[in-house]
Design a protein around this motif. Structure first.
Motif, PDB file in Angstrom:
ATOM      1  N   ASN A 150       0.833  -1.197   0.000  1.00  0.00           N
ATOM      2  CA  ASN A 150       0.000   0.000   0.000  1.00  0.00           C
ATOM      3  C   ASN A 150       0.873   1.255   0.000  1.00  0.00           C
ATOM      4  OD1 ASN A 150      -2.430  -1.451   0.119  1.00  0.00           O
ATOM      5  ND2 ASN A 150      -2.337  -1.576   2.353  1.00  0.00           N
ATOM      6  N   TYR A 151       0.472   2.215  -0.814  1.00  0.00           N
ATOM      7  CA  TYR A 151       1.217   3.464  -0.918  1.00  0.00           C
ATOM      8  C   TYR A 151       0.249   4.627  -0.759  1.00  0.00           C
ATOM      9  CZ  TYR A 151       4.597   6.899  -2.562  1.00  0.00           C
ATOM     10  OH  TYR A 151       5.449   7.973  -2.639  1.00  0.00           O
ATOM     11  N   PRO A 152       0.594   5.722  -0.062  1.00  0.00           N
ATOM     12  CA  PRO A 152       1.924   6.037   0.467  1.00  0.00           C
ATOM     13  C   PRO A 152       2.289   5.225   1.708  1.00  0.00           C
ATOM     14  CG  PRO A 152       0.376   7.779   1.027  1.00  0.00           C
ATOM     15  CD  PRO A 152      -0.356   6.842   0.105  1.00  0.00           C
ATOM     16  N   PHE A 153       3.601   5.036   1.889  1.00  0.00           N
ATOM     17  CA  PHE A 153       4.094   4.277   3.027  1.00  0.00           C
ATOM     18  C   PHE A 153       4.007   5.124   4.298  1.00  0.00           C
ATOM     19  CE2 PHE A 153       7.056   2.877  -0.535  1.00  0.00           C
ATOM     20  CZ  PHE A 153       6.250   1.819  -0.903  1.00  0.00           C
ATOM     21  N   PRO A 154       3.735   4.492   5.428  1.00  0.00           N
ATOM     22  CA  PRO A 154       3.679   5.255   6.686  1.00  0.00           C
ATOM     23  C   PRO A 154       5.058   5.746   7.096  1.00  0.00           C
ATOM     24  CG  PRO A 154       3.478   2.895   7.111  1.00  0.00           C
ATOM     25  CD  PRO A 154       3.428   3.054   5.622  1.00  0.00           C
ATOM     26  N   ALA A 155       5.092   6.957   7.648  1.00  0.00           N
ATOM     27  CA  ALA A 155       6.350   7.534   8.125  1.00  0.00           C
ATOM     28  C   ALA A 155       6.024   8.526   9.230  1.00  0.00           C
ATOM     29  CB  ALA A 155       7.101   8.224   6.992  1.00  0.00           C
ATOM     30  N   ALA A 156       6.872   8.567  10.247  1.00  0.00           N
ATOM     31  CA  ALA A 156       6.654   9.463  11.377  1.00  0.00           C
ATOM     32  C   ALA A 156       7.387  10.777  11.165  1.00  0.00           C
ATOM     33  CB  ALA A 156       7.140   8.803  12.666  1.00  0.00           C
ATOM     34  N   GLY A 157       6.758  11.858  11.617  1.00  0.00           N
ATOM     35  CA  GLY A 157       7.409  13.161  11.568  1.00  0.00           C
ATOM     36  C   GLY A 157       7.897  13.501  10.178  1.00  0.00           C
ATOM     37  N   LEU A 158       9.170  13.864  10.083  1.00  0.00           N
ATOM     38  CA  LEU A 158       9.776  14.183   8.797  1.00  0.00           C
ATOM     39  C   LEU A 158      10.776  13.120   8.369  1.00  0.00           C
ATOM     40  CD1 LEU A 158      10.335  18.035   9.240  1.00  0.00           C
ATOM     41  CD2 LEU A 158       8.486  16.863   8.017  1.00  0.00           C
TER      42      LEU A 158
ATOM     43  N   THR B  86      14.111   2.603   1.450  1.00  0.00           N
ATOM     44  CA  THR B  86      15.490   2.119   1.409  1.00  0.00           C
ATOM     45  C   THR B  86      15.581   0.807   0.635  1.00  0.00           C
ATOM     46  OG1 THR B  86      16.007   3.191   3.513  1.00  0.00           O
ATOM     47  CG2 THR B  86      17.470   1.415   2.798  1.00  0.00           C
ATOM     48  N   ARG B  87      14.681  -0.109   0.945  1.00  0.00           N
ATOM     49  CA  ARG B  87      14.689  -1.401   0.246  1.00  0.00           C
ATOM     50  C   ARG B  87      14.295  -1.245  -1.211  1.00  0.00           C
ATOM     51  NH1 ARG B  87      11.541  -4.961  -1.863  1.00  0.00           N
ATOM     52  NH2 ARG B  87       9.648  -3.809  -1.336  1.00  0.00           N
ATOM     53  N   ILE B  88      13.264  -0.456  -1.474  1.00  0.00           N
ATOM     54  CA  ILE B  88      12.756  -0.334  -2.840  1.00  0.00           C
ATOM     55  C   ILE B  88      13.787   0.315  -3.762  1.00  0.00           C
ATOM     56  CG2 ILE B  88      11.076   0.950  -4.244  1.00  0.00           C
ATOM     57  CD1 ILE B  88       8.990   0.279  -2.168  1.00  0.00           C
ATOM     58  N   ARG B  89      14.439   1.382  -3.286  1.00  0.00           N
ATOM     59  CA  ARG B  89      15.460   2.015  -4.133  1.00  0.00           C
ATOM     60  C   ARG B  89      16.548   1.025  -4.506  1.00  0.00           C
ATOM     61  NH1 ARG B  89      14.946   6.970  -1.010  1.00  0.00           N
ATOM     62  NH2 ARG B  89      16.332   5.949   0.470  1.00  0.00           N
ATOM     63  N   ARG B  90      16.890   0.135  -3.568  1.00  0.00           N
ATOM     64  CA  ARG B  90      17.966  -0.824  -3.799  1.00  0.00           C
ATOM     65  C   ARG B  90      17.511  -2.010  -4.640  1.00  0.00           C
ATOM     66  NH1 ARG B  90      18.764  -1.846   1.093  1.00  0.00           N
ATOM     67  NH2 ARG B  90      17.598  -3.821   1.231  1.00  0.00           N
TER      68      ARG B  90
ATOM     69  N   PRO C 292      -4.469   4.367  -2.801  1.00  0.00           N
ATOM     70  CA  PRO C 292      -5.654   4.419  -1.924  1.00  0.00           C
ATOM     71  C   PRO C 292      -6.970   4.253  -2.678  1.00  0.00           C
ATOM     72  CG  PRO C 292      -4.104   6.146  -1.341  1.00  0.00           C
ATOM     73  CD  PRO C 292      -3.609   5.546  -2.612  1.00  0.00           C
ATOM     74  N   TYR C 293      -7.014   4.745  -3.927  1.00  0.00           N
ATOM     75  CA  TYR C 293      -8.234   4.649  -4.726  1.00  0.00           C
ATOM     76  C   TYR C 293      -7.862   4.253  -6.151  1.00  0.00           C
ATOM     77  CZ  TYR C 293      -9.924   7.507  -0.847  1.00  0.00           C
ATOM     78  OH  TYR C 293     -10.220   7.992   0.408  1.00  0.00           O
ATOM     79  N   GLY C 294      -8.611   3.324  -6.727  1.00  0.00           N
ATOM     80  CA  GLY C 294      -8.503   3.063  -8.156  1.00  0.00           C
ATOM     81  C   GLY C 294      -7.543   1.996  -8.605  1.00  0.00           C
ATOM     82  N   GLY C 295      -6.866   1.308  -7.687  1.00  0.00           N
ATOM     83  CA  GLY C 295      -6.014   0.218  -8.142  1.00  0.00           C
ATOM     84  C   GLY C 295      -4.534   0.454  -7.943  1.00  0.00           C
TER      85      GLY C 295
ATOM     86  N   ARG D 251      16.014  19.590   0.165  1.00  0.00           N
ATOM     87  CA  ARG D 251      16.273  18.204  -0.238  1.00  0.00           C
ATOM     88  C   ARG D 251      15.786  17.226   0.814  1.00  0.00           C
ATOM     89  NH1 ARG D 251      19.419  14.001   1.020  1.00  0.00           N
ATOM     90  NH2 ARG D 251      20.393  15.125   2.745  1.00  0.00           N
ATOM     91  N   PHE D 252      16.072  17.530   2.066  1.00  0.00           N
ATOM     92  CA  PHE D 252      15.863  16.558   3.128  1.00  0.00           C
ATOM     93  C   PHE D 252      14.400  16.410   3.530  1.00  0.00           C
ATOM     94  CE2 PHE D 252      15.869  14.935   7.452  1.00  0.00           C
ATOM     95  CZ  PHE D 252      16.827  13.933   7.389  1.00  0.00           C
ATOM     96  N   VAL D 253      13.645  17.500   3.524  1.00  0.00           N
ATOM     97  CA  VAL D 253      12.263  17.447   4.011  1.00  0.00           C
ATOM     98  C   VAL D 253      11.360  16.752   2.997  1.00  0.00           C
ATOM     99  CG1 VAL D 253      10.227  18.807   4.614  1.00  0.00           C
ATOM    100  CG2 VAL D 253      12.481  19.502   5.447  1.00  0.00           C
ATOM    101  N   PRO D 254      10.712  15.657   3.380  1.00  0.00           N
ATOM    102  CA  PRO D 254       9.753  14.995   2.486  1.00  0.00           C
ATOM    103  C   PRO D 254       8.399  15.706   2.588  1.00  0.00           C
ATOM    104  CG  PRO D 254       9.969  13.737   4.508  1.00  0.00           C
ATOM    105  CD  PRO D 254      10.874  14.932   4.654  1.00  0.00           C
ATOM    106  N   LEU D 255       8.298  16.897   1.999  1.00  0.00           N
ATOM    107  CA  LEU D 255       7.156  17.777   2.246  1.00  0.00           C
ATOM    108  C   LEU D 255       5.832  17.172   1.803  1.00  0.00           C
ATOM    109  CD1 LEU D 255       6.106  20.535   3.200  1.00  0.00           C
ATOM    110  CD2 LEU D 255       6.477  21.369   0.876  1.00  0.00           C
ATOM    111  N   LEU D 256       5.806  16.589   0.602  1.00  0.00           N
ATOM    112  CA  LEU D 256       4.544  16.079   0.074  1.00  0.00           C
ATOM    113  C   LEU D 256       4.307  14.652   0.533  1.00  0.00           C
ATOM    114  CD1 LEU D 256       4.688  17.469  -3.580  1.00  0.00           C
ATOM    115  CD2 LEU D 256       3.504  18.429  -1.607  1.00  0.00           C
ATOM    116  N   ALA D 257       3.180  14.443   1.183  1.00  0.00           N
ATOM    117  CA  ALA D 257       2.836  13.101   1.639  1.00  0.00           C
ATOM    118  C   ALA D 257       2.421  12.208   0.484  1.00  0.00           C
ATOM    119  CB  ALA D 257       1.710  13.175   2.676  1.00  0.00           C
TER     120      ALA D 257
END
Length: 395
Positions: free
Chosen positions: A8-16, A23-27, A37-40, A275-281
């Motif tokens: 399921n995407y987006p993946f859960p993440a705490a804070g920033l 990490t696993r997927i990039r590798r 969440p909707y549509g497949g 760069r560091f802040v994952p602003l968009l959920a």
């Protein structure tokens, strides 16, 4: 290696923090299937080179993605606008806006940004701590700036700010509430257009109205959607980023101390924090118009692709020690402002606001610190943007 079950995407993440799954997927699966969440299902793209390629590929259509049966993050499409258009129509509208966001005009506005920053900090200093830096500084700074830059009355914010809560909502607002907010905003801008036609001024909003009135270059619907699209982009993102930046600097005291000692590093620090802040959920999906290949993976015509700028900005093939904030980082080709046809037209203005804000707040309050323990901070939920809802500070 290929997953048998799409996560399921987006993946859960705490804070920033970045979601651990990246990490696993990039590798192992830099282009992989995910359940939306909707549509497949869709294809998630995570490495920098592949994300840049996807963002710039004209065969990936945001217009087709707007259809109600496509895999998506929202229950239904919220609003149309330049962000979900494709060239050449997107190019036509972007050129109109780009004429106002020229480097010269933005630079001419820089002294006014500093005045706004100083006035807000004067009020904070007079009030005394603790204060919520988001409500007292981070929110009004980009709000006043983009309104003045565009020619939208900031005093009318009670008419258009409620829409912002809806347009950034994933689950926080119901579809009926979102539709009502969109209708209310159309009413407001329709009224403002008529006022400005009767009383034209030397600003971006009047220039867009003139383009609409001179022929088929800009329809009234496009005018309205472009105007509030620029407002949302100019206010919500920058407001969230400023408090996110300070939140992270408080947690990286070595970087904060370095920045206080060497304020000339502020522009560099802004780029690193962007760069560091994952602003968009959530990310902006697109649909393949034809068969194509990304990262060695065949994408069939009609399939949805989700290029993750957040994941690309932590790609270890591009950034040394990407999970660490380093305000002296020199090579920093981040995608915080996107890439290709949809690169943020207001990026330069946002950078000037962030630089003036960070430089000035640290100079004015050298002892600035968080005023409450971490467990008392509230995080945004059910919305597109990640970050703290409030950041109480003292000095």
């Amino acid at each position: 290696m290929t997953s048998t079950t799409a996560p399921n995407y987006p993946f859960p993440a705490a804070g920033l923090e970045e979601a651990e799954e990246f990490t696993r997927i990039r590798r192992e699966e830099p282009v992989c299937r995910v359940a939306m969440p909707y549509g497949g299902e869709a294809w998630l793209v995570t490495r920098m080179a592949d994300v840049r390629e996807a963002l710039a590929d004209p065969r990936l259509s945001r217009v087709l993605q707007a259809a109600p049966d496509r895999p998506r993050f929202f229950p239904e499409p919220i609003v149309e606008g330049i962000g979900i258009m494709d060239p050449p129509e997107q190019t036509r509208l972007r050129r109109l806006v780009a004429k106002a966001f020229t480097a010269r005009r933005v630079q001419e506005f820089e002294p006014r940004i500093q005045v706004i920053v100083d006035e807000l900090l004067d009020a904070i200093e007079a009030k005394g701590g603790p204060v919520d830096l988001y409500a007292e500084f981070s929110w009004p700074l980009p709000g006043i700036s983009i309104c003045e830059f565009m020619g939208i009355p900031y005093e009318d914010r009670d008419r258009f700010v409620p829409f912002f809560d809806s347009v950034v909502s994933t689950t926080a607002k119901t579809p009926d509430e979102i539709r009502q907010a969109v209708m209310d905003l159309h009413v407001y801008f329709t009224e403002l257009i008529e006022k400005r036609r009767a009383d034209p001024r030397d600003d971006l909003f009047t220039a867009l109205i003139r383009a609409s009135d001179e022929g088929d270059r800009l329809s009234e619907k496009e005018l309205i959607e472009m105007s509030f699209g620029l407002l949302v982009a100019g206010m919500e993102t920058t407001a969230s980023q400023l408090v996110n930046f300070l939140y992270l600097l408080f947690r990286n005291p070595d970087q904060l101390e370095l920045l206080r000692d060497k304020p000339e590093l502020v522009p560099n620090a802004i780029e690193e924090l962007l760069r560091f802040v994952p602003l968009l959920a959530v990310d902006q999906p697109a649909v393949a118009r034809e068969d194509l290949t990304i990262g060695g993976v065949l994408i069939r015509a009609g399939e949805t692709v989700v290029p993750s700028m957040n994941a690309a900005n932590r790609d270890p093939e591009v950034f040394a020690d990407p999970q660490r904030i380093d305000i002296t980082r020199e090579h920093n080709p981040h995608l915080a402002f996107s890439h290709g046809a949809h690169h943020c037209v207001g990026a330069q203005l946002a950078r000037l606001e962030m630089q003036a804000a960070l430089r000035s707040v640290l100079a004015r309050f050298p002892g600035l610190r968080q005023a409450v323990p971490d467990e008392e901070l509230r995080w945004k939920a059910g919305v597109v943007l990640r970050g703290v809802e409030a950041l109480p500070v003292e000095w």
